[in-house]
Write a protein that holds these residues in place. Structure first.
Motif, PDB file in Angstrom:
ATOM      1  N   MET A  30     -26.125  14.540  12.759  1.00  0.00           N
ATOM      2  CA  MET A  30     -24.550  14.354  12.327  1.00  0.00           C
ATOM      3  C   MET A  30     -23.677  13.866  13.514  1.00  0.00           C
ATOM      4  O   MET A  30     -22.689  14.092  13.134  1.00  0.00           O
ATOM      5  CB  MET A  30     -24.347  15.781  11.424  1.00  0.00           C
ATOM      6  N   GLY A  31     -24.323  13.399  14.381  1.00  0.00           N
ATOM      7  CA  GLY A  31     -23.555  12.966  15.389  1.00  0.00           C
ATOM      8  C   GLY A  31     -22.994  13.990  16.377  1.00  0.00           C
ATOM      9  O   GLY A  31     -23.448  15.080  16.425  1.00  0.00           O
ATOM     10  N   HIS A  34     -25.434  15.774  21.813  1.00  0.00           N
ATOM     11  CA  HIS A  34     -25.453  16.414  22.989  1.00  0.00           C
ATOM     12  C   HIS A  34     -27.156  16.405  23.370  1.00  0.00           C
ATOM     13  O   HIS A  34     -27.913  15.791  22.681  1.00  0.00           O
ATOM     14  CB  HIS A  34     -25.283  18.121  22.932  1.00  0.00           C
ATOM     15  N   GLY A  36     -29.471  18.278  23.022  1.00  0.00           N
ATOM     16  CA  GLY A  36     -30.735  18.711  22.130  1.00  0.00           C
ATOM     17  C   GLY A  36     -31.035  17.307  21.330  1.00  0.00           C
ATOM     18  O   GLY A  36     -32.053  17.068  21.183  1.00  0.00           O
ATOM     19  N   TYR A 145     -38.214  12.950  13.943  1.00  0.00           N
ATOM     20  CA  TYR A 145     -37.852  13.781  14.993  1.00  0.00           C
ATOM     21  C   TYR A 145     -36.834  14.908  14.654  1.00  0.00           C
ATOM     22  O   TYR A 145     -35.750  14.655  14.150  1.00  0.00           O
ATOM     23  CB  TYR A 145     -37.526  13.253  16.384  1.00  0.00           C
ATOM     24  N   PHE A 146     -37.063  16.175  14.656  1.00  0.00           N
ATOM     25  CA  PHE A 146     -36.390  17.237  14.171  1.00  0.00           C
ATOM     26  C   PHE A 146     -36.351  18.389  15.127  1.00  0.00           C
ATOM     27  O   PHE A 146     -37.484  18.772  15.654  1.00  0.00           O
ATOM     28  CB  PHE A 146     -36.569  17.817  12.665  1.00  0.00           C
ATOM     29  N   LYS A 149     -34.549  24.181  16.885  1.00  0.00           N
ATOM     30  CA  LYS A 149     -33.108  24.794  16.552  1.00  0.00           C
ATOM     31  C   LYS A 149     -32.755  25.309  15.170  1.00  0.00           C
ATOM     32  O   LYS A 149     -32.364  26.211  14.726  1.00  0.00           O
ATOM     33  CB  LYS A 149     -31.872  23.835  17.263  1.00  0.00           C
ATOM     34  N   ASP A 150     -33.109  24.080  14.189  1.00  0.00           N
ATOM     35  CA  ASP A 150     -32.967  24.448  12.762  1.00  0.00           C
ATOM     36  C   ASP A 150     -34.295  24.609  12.230  1.00  0.00           C
ATOM     37  O   ASP A 150     -34.839  23.860  11.445  1.00  0.00           O
ATOM     38  CB  ASP A 150     -32.357  23.168  12.401  1.00  0.00           C
ATOM     39  N   GLN A 153     -34.894  24.315   8.583  1.00  0.00           N
ATOM     40  CA  GLN A 153     -34.757  22.761   8.055  1.00  0.00           C
ATOM     41  C   GLN A 153     -36.106  21.956   8.466  1.00  0.00           C
ATOM     42  O   GLN A 153     -36.751  21.328   7.742  1.00  0.00           O
ATOM     43  CB  GLN A 153     -33.533  22.366   9.118  1.00  0.00           C
ATOM     44  N   PRO A 174     -38.745  21.224  20.965  1.00  0.00           N
ATOM     45  CA  PRO A 174     -38.225  22.566  21.147  1.00  0.00           C
ATOM     46  C   PRO A 174     -36.630  22.465  21.569  1.00  0.00           C
ATOM     47  O   PRO A 174     -36.103  21.373  21.478  1.00  0.00           O
ATOM     48  CB  PRO A 174     -38.787  22.685  22.751  1.00  0.00           C
ATOM     49  N   VAL A 176     -33.120  22.914  22.785  1.00  0.00           N
ATOM     50  CA  VAL A 176     -32.459  22.637  24.342  1.00  0.00           C
ATOM     51  C   VAL A 176     -31.217  23.782  24.465  1.00  0.00           C
ATOM     52  O   VAL A 176     -30.591  23.735  23.326  1.00  0.00           O
ATOM     53  CB  VAL A 176     -31.891  21.371  24.477  1.00  0.00           C
ATOM     54  N   ALA A 183     -28.021  28.142  22.763  1.00  0.00           N
ATOM     55  CA  ALA A 183     -28.670  26.871  22.207  1.00  0.00           C
ATOM     56  C   ALA A 183     -27.464  25.818  21.936  1.00  0.00           C
ATOM     57  O   ALA A 183     -26.348  26.149  21.493  1.00  0.00           O
ATOM     58  CB  ALA A 183     -29.059  27.199  20.887  1.00  0.00           C
TER      59      ALA A 183
HETATM   60  P1  AMP Z   1     -27.349  17.959  13.886  1.00  0.00           P
HETATM   61  O1  AMP Z   1     -26.660  16.809  14.342  1.00  0.00           O
HETATM   62  O2  AMP Z   1     -26.830  19.170  14.192  1.00  0.00           O
HETATM   63  O3  AMP Z   1     -27.671  17.987  12.129  1.00  0.00           O
HETATM   64  O4  AMP Z   1     -28.925  17.936  14.285  1.00  0.00           O
HETATM   65  C1  AMP Z   1     -29.771  16.760  14.301  1.00  0.00           C
HETATM   66  C2  AMP Z   1     -30.914  17.154  14.869  1.00  0.00           C
HETATM   67  O5  AMP Z   1     -30.732  17.686  16.201  1.00  0.00           O
HETATM   68  C3  AMP Z   1     -31.740  18.339  13.932  1.00  0.00           C
HETATM   69  O6  AMP Z   1     -33.013  18.145  13.992  1.00  0.00           O
HETATM   70  C4  AMP Z   1     -31.495  19.548  14.952  1.00  0.00           C
HETATM   71  O7  AMP Z   1     -32.350  20.598  14.840  1.00  0.00           O
HETATM   72  C5  AMP Z   1     -31.591  19.089  16.277  1.00  0.00           C
HETATM   73  N1  AMP Z   1     -31.028  19.664  17.268  1.00  0.00           N
HETATM   74  C6  AMP Z   1     -29.774  20.216  17.248  1.00  0.00           C
HETATM   75  N2  AMP Z   1     -29.346  21.056  18.266  1.00  0.00           N
HETATM   76  C7  AMP Z   1     -30.625  21.018  18.963  1.00  0.00           C
HETATM   77  C8  AMP Z   1     -30.743  21.761  20.196  1.00  0.00           C
HETATM   78  N3  AMP Z   1     -30.242  22.577  20.863  1.00  0.00           N
HETATM   79  N4  AMP Z   1     -32.039  21.678  20.457  1.00  0.00           N
HETATM   80  C9  AMP Z   1     -33.117  20.786  19.772  1.00  0.00           C
HETATM   81  N5  AMP Z   1     -32.722  19.944  18.820  1.00  0.00           N
HETATM   82  C10 AMP Z   1     -31.433  20.170  18.340  1.00  0.00           C
END
Ligand code: AMP
Length: 283
Positions: A30-31, A34, A36, A145-146, A149-150, A153, A174, A176, A183
């Motif tokens: 979702m942009g 960072h 992660g 790749y997911f 953290k979620d 999901q 993993p 980050v 987190a």
């Molecule tokens: P989001 O933009 O929050 O929807 O996250 C997009 C992807 O990045 C999802 O697969 C999240 O699980 C992953 N993600 C978000 N935060 C972290 C983190 N701290 N470490 C690893 N993966 C992450």
């Protein structure tokens, strides 16, 4: 690297890559990227010939009183980061490109979505499954790749791919963290100074839970009660849930007698943060 707004442009690039016999990795986000997100992009770039990063704040995974409008956005910065990390396409559609007038088909899931975030956010995973299915159909990735953290999901997507025979390998990566244990999350930008300090209660409480399990405690009630009590010591924190579930089914367990996920969602002020760890005997 190209930033594209339309589904046709992604499909065209994918067609050309396929003609050359290249493999494709997808990183749905979702942009407001960072480290992660960047760890997922790095892994995809390493394991595939081409990488597509989607940056899309998906309206249908937000509930009516959630933070869709205020969710942080910065496509210029995100694009620069993706370029620097070797992505080939950033797919940044408008909501109207993904959900044309009359859109009415959804992908939904039972069982795995009944607990944890699925309980607190009843339409969330329907939105996630639907958008991820659309992204898989558009990008046709070999791997996607997911982040762990979620964790719910990740389990839901793996299960959906299995149930619907999708031709993609789902790769979990993993969590980050910041140096102090928080987190990484795009939503951390909502936190004030005091809230940022208070947010450490999540990772510290997970450490407490893990310590109890590693010391031999197997009674889930005792572990989650101790964890909740610990969170209640932080006055800026309000618990949404603290639960231990079967890692496959995401259903609650009473005793830790199989691989489990210990997961929490906690409001720090108005910001809802999630974190988790998994535990498998002997690992
Ligand atoms: P989001 O933009 O929050 O929807 O996250 C997009 C992807 O990045 C999802 O697969 C999240 O699980 C992953 N993600 C978000 N935060 C972290 C983190 N701290 N470490 C690893 N993966 C992450």
């Amino acid at each position: 690297m190209k930033v594209v707004k339309t589904i046709d442009e992604v499909k065209q690039a994918v067609r050309e890559w396929r003609e050359e016999g290249l493999t494709i990795g997808a990183v749905p986000t979702m942009g407001y990227l960072h480290e992660g997100h960047l760890s997922l992009i790095d892994r995809s770039v390493k394991e595939n010939d081409r990488t597509v990063v989607s940056v899309f704040v998906n309206p249908i995974q937000f509930g009516p009183s959630e933070d869709l409008e205020s969710y942080p956005r910065d496509i210029e910065r995100d694009s620069a980061l993706c370029r620097g990390h070797g992505a080939d396409i950033v797919f940044n559609p408008e909501p109207g490109e993904m959900y044309k007038d009359g859109f009415s088909t959804f992908v939904d899931m039972s069982v795995l979505t009944e607990e944890l975030c699925g309980l607190s956010r009843p339409t969330h995973f329907r939105g996630v499954c639907t958008v991820v299915t659309k992204l898989f159909n558009i990008i046709t990735p070999d791997r996607a790749y997911f982040g762990e953290k979620d964790a719910q999901q990740l389990a839901v997507i793996k299960h959906m791919v299995r149930d619907l025979n999708m031709n993609v390998t789902v790769v979990g990566c993993p969590i980050v963290r910041e140096a102090d244990g928080l987190a990484k999350s795009s939503r951390n930008t909502y936190l004030s100074g005091d809230e940022r300090s208070a947010a450490l209660i999540l990772s510290r409480t997970l450490a407490l839970g893990r310590k109890m399990i590693e010391a031999g405690e197997r009674d889930v009630r005792k572990i989650t009660d101790a964890m909740k009590k610990n969170i209640e010591t932080e006055k800026l924190a309000r618990i949404d849930y603290v639960k231990i579930v079967d890692i496959e089914t995401m259903q609650q367990v009473e005793t830790i007698d199989r691989p489990v996920l210990c997961a929490m969602a906690v409001y720090i002020g108005k910001t809802r943060l999630i974190d988790n760890f998994s535990f498998t005997e002997g690992e």
